[in-house]
Write a protein that holds these residues in place. Sequence first.
Motif, PDB file in Angstrom:
ATOM      1  N   ALA A  38       0.830  -1.206   0.000  1.00 43.84           N
ATOM      2  CA  ALA A  38       0.000   0.000   0.000  1.00 43.84           C
ATOM      3  C   ALA A  38       0.865   1.257   0.000  1.00 43.84           C
ATOM      4  CB  ALA A  38      -0.917  -0.007   1.222  1.00 43.84           C
ATOM      5  N   ARG A  39       1.944   1.241   0.781  1.00 45.25           N
ATOM      6  CA  ARG A  39       2.822   2.412   0.846  1.00 45.25           C
ATOM      7  C   ARG A  39       3.454   2.687  -0.522  1.00 45.25           C
ATOM      8  NH1 ARG A  39       5.845   0.704   4.593  1.00 45.25           N
ATOM      9  NH2 ARG A  39       4.658   1.656   6.279  1.00 45.25           N
ATOM     10  N   ARG A  40       3.947   1.640  -1.171  1.00 51.46           N
ATOM     11  CA  ARG A  40       4.598   1.843  -2.463  1.00 51.46           C
ATOM     12  C   ARG A  40       3.593   2.237  -3.543  1.00 51.46           C
ATOM     13  NH1 ARG A  40       9.596  -1.521  -4.887  1.00 51.46           N
ATOM     14  NH2 ARG A  40      10.270  -0.908  -2.790  1.00 51.46           N
ATOM     15  N   ALA A  41       2.387   1.698  -3.457  1.00 52.40           N
ATOM     16  CA  ALA A  41       1.358   2.027  -4.451  1.00 52.40           C
ATOM     17  C   ALA A  41       0.704   3.379  -4.169  1.00 52.40           C
ATOM     18  CB  ALA A  41       0.292   0.947  -4.478  1.00 52.40           C
ATOM     19  N   GLU A  42       0.999   3.938  -2.994  1.00 53.32           N
ATOM     20  CA  GLU A  42       0.442   5.224  -2.571  1.00 53.32           C
ATOM     21  C   GLU A  42      -1.082   5.158  -2.458  1.00 53.32           C
ATOM     22  OE1 GLU A  42       2.042   8.122  -5.279  1.00 53.32           O
ATOM     23  OE2 GLU A  42       3.967   8.195  -4.217  1.00 53.32           O
ATOM     24  N   VAL A  43      -1.534   4.078  -1.838  1.00 53.88           N
ATOM     25  CA  VAL A  43      -2.962   3.919  -1.548  1.00 53.88           C
ATOM     26  C   VAL A  43      -3.082   3.480  -0.092  1.00 53.88           C
ATOM     27  CG1 VAL A  43      -3.501   3.282  -3.940  1.00 53.88           C
ATOM     28  CG2 VAL A  43      -3.025   1.480  -2.255  1.00 53.88           C
ATOM     29  N   SER A  44      -4.302   3.439   0.406  1.00 62.13           N
ATOM     30  CA  SER A  44      -4.520   2.980   1.777  1.00 62.13           C
ATOM     31  C   SER A  44      -4.644   1.465   1.820  1.00 62.13           C
ATOM     32  CB  SER A  44      -5.796   3.609   2.339  1.00 62.13           C
ATOM     33  OG  SER A  44      -6.935   3.082   1.667  1.00 62.13           O
ATOM     34  N   LYS A  45      -4.462   0.896   2.992  1.00 60.81           N
ATOM     35  CA  LYS A  45      -4.660  -0.546   3.166  1.00 60.81           C
ATOM     36  C   LYS A  45      -6.104  -0.926   2.858  1.00 60.81           C
ATOM     37  CE  LYS A  45      -3.052  -2.477   6.860  1.00 60.81           C
ATOM     38  NZ  LYS A  45      -2.712  -2.713   8.292  1.00 60.81           N
ATOM     39  N   VAL A  46      -7.028  -0.044   3.213  1.00 53.14           N
ATOM     40  CA  VAL A  46      -8.442  -0.310   2.928  1.00 53.14           C
ATOM     41  C   VAL A  46      -8.663  -0.468   1.431  1.00 53.14           C
ATOM     42  CG1 VAL A  46     -10.771   0.657   3.010  1.00 53.14           C
ATOM     43  CG2 VAL A  46      -9.271   0.837   5.007  1.00 53.14           C
ATOM     44  N   THR A  47      -7.987   0.367   0.632  1.00 49.68           N
ATOM     45  CA  THR A  47      -8.114   0.279  -0.821  1.00 49.68           C
ATOM     46  C   THR A  47      -7.622  -1.070  -1.325  1.00 49.68           C
ATOM     47  OG1 THR A  47      -7.844   2.669  -1.088  1.00 49.68           O
ATOM     48  CG2 THR A  47      -7.366   1.307  -3.008  1.00 49.68           C
ATOM     49  N   VAL A  48      -6.548  -1.559  -0.734  1.00 50.89           N
ATOM     50  CA  VAL A  48      -6.020  -2.868  -1.135  1.00 50.89           C
ATOM     51  C   VAL A  48      -7.020  -3.961  -0.784  1.00 50.89           C
ATOM     52  CG1 VAL A  48      -4.185  -4.552  -0.805  1.00 50.89           C
ATOM     53  CG2 VAL A  48      -3.641  -2.105  -0.873  1.00 50.89           C
ATOM     54  N   TYR A  49      -7.521  -3.945   0.445  1.00 48.18           N
ATOM     55  CA  TYR A  49      -8.423  -5.015   0.897  1.00 48.18           C
ATOM     56  C   TYR A  49      -9.780  -4.980   0.203  1.00 48.18           C
ATOM     57  CZ  TYR A  49      -5.348  -6.755   4.561  1.00 48.18           C
ATOM     58  OH  TYR A  49      -4.304  -7.336   5.246  1.00 48.18           O
ATOM     59  N   ARG A  50     -10.148  -3.825  -0.358  1.00 51.91           N
ATOM     60  CA  ARG A  50     -11.385  -3.778  -1.131  1.00 51.91           C
ATOM     61  C   ARG A  50     -11.257  -4.599  -2.415  1.00 51.91           C
ATOM     62  NH1 ARG A  50     -12.459   2.697  -0.661  1.00 51.91           N
ATOM     63  NH2 ARG A  50     -13.673   2.691   1.287  1.00 51.91           N
ATOM     64  N   ARG A  51     -10.033  -4.778  -2.856  1.00 53.84           N
ATOM     65  CA  ARG A  51      -9.794  -5.471  -4.119  1.00 53.84           C
ATOM     66  C   ARG A  51      -9.385  -6.929  -3.924  1.00 53.84           C
ATOM     67  NH1 ARG A  51      -9.601  -0.271  -4.603  1.00 53.84           N
ATOM     68  NH2 ARG A  51      -9.680   0.764  -6.637  1.00 53.84           N
ATOM     69  N   TRP A  52      -8.630  -7.206  -2.884  1.00 59.09           N
ATOM     70  CA  TRP A  52      -8.169  -8.570  -2.600  1.00 59.09           C
ATOM     71  C   TRP A  52      -8.407  -8.868  -1.133  1.00 59.09           C
ATOM     72  CZ3 TRP A  52      -5.447  -5.284  -5.878  1.00 59.09           C
ATOM     73  CH2 TRP A  52      -5.368  -5.716  -7.207  1.00 59.09           C
ATOM     74  N   SER A  53      -8.982 -10.013  -0.872  1.00 59.81           N
ATOM     75  CA  SER A  53      -9.394 -10.348   0.488  1.00 59.81           C
ATOM     76  C   SER A  53      -8.231 -10.740   1.388  1.00 59.81           C
ATOM     77  CB  SER A  53     -10.414 -11.488   0.464  1.00 59.81           C
ATOM     78  OG  SER A  53      -9.842 -12.643  -0.144  1.00 59.81           O
ATOM     79  N   SER A  54      -7.091 -11.089   0.797  1.00 57.66           N
ATOM     80  CA  SER A  54      -5.948 -11.518   1.593  1.00 57.66           C
ATOM     81  C   SER A  54      -4.647 -11.183   0.877  1.00 57.66           C
ATOM     82  CB  SER A  54      -6.008 -13.030   1.846  1.00 57.66           C
ATOM     83  OG  SER A  54      -5.810 -13.737   0.621  1.00 57.66           O
ATOM     84  N   ARG A  55      -3.575 -11.182   1.616  1.00 61.74           N
ATOM     85  CA  ARG A  55      -2.258 -10.950   1.024  1.00 61.74           C
ATOM     86  C   ARG A  55      -1.926 -12.055   0.021  1.00 61.74           C
ATOM     87  NH1 ARG A  55       3.756 -11.452   2.467  1.00 61.74           N
ATOM     88  NH2 ARG A  55       3.187 -13.355   3.568  1.00 61.74           N
ATOM     89  N   GLU A  56      -2.302 -13.286   0.370  1.00 64.23           N
ATOM     90  CA  GLU A  56      -2.001 -14.411  -0.515  1.00 64.23           C
ATOM     91  C   GLU A  56      -2.681 -14.240  -1.865  1.00 64.23           C
ATOM     92  OE1 GLU A  56      -1.138 -15.475   3.565  1.00 64.23           O
ATOM     93  OE2 GLU A  56      -2.960 -14.688   2.629  1.00 64.23           O
TER      94      GLU A  56
END
Length: 206
Positions: A38-56
Amino acid sequence: MTRTGRPRSTAADAAILRAARELLVERGVGGASIEEIARRAEVSKVTVYRRWSSREALLAAAVESSAEGLPGRTHREADPAELDPDMTYDQMTALIESALPQAARTLATPGYRALLAQAFGSRFTHPGVMAAYWDNHILPRRRVALPVLRRAVTEGHLPPGTDVEALLDMTVGALLYRLLQPGDITPEEMLDHLRRVYRQAGLLRS
């Protein structure tokens, strides 16, 4: 009822996947946390989790997203519907033939080879990543390919009694074996290897 709201940002999708790919290559699975992505993509963690349910799931999609140009790949994730289980043997061989030049360029890319190495290397250290990649990106294509190969045996395009599951495993294994070898490989060398493998497997006409 039609849902309304802010449309999903394809730019954010691309930034997240790009960040995940970069971190996988640079730091391996252990260093590719959701926070760092999220830091490198310059987005929030919430934005990431909205798209993928898990790190895996995200890391599996990141590896898959680097495979543009290979048969059945889309920009973001695998779409097995692009491959038709009812296609004929001639249609299958034509699809393979048309895809080989771009596939060779993709497979010869050092970044893609590094991502594959990280994904397969995570089998024991981070099994969830390999499991997500296998379930979401490998098995769906396998389920499509097997009936096409079985029909090719029935119609006489492949030898009687061909074990199509073993044939598919050997074909993919021969490609991975070459990709994971040390040293660089040019797109031309990769194309020659692909043609020899698919021809030997009976999946190319010439």
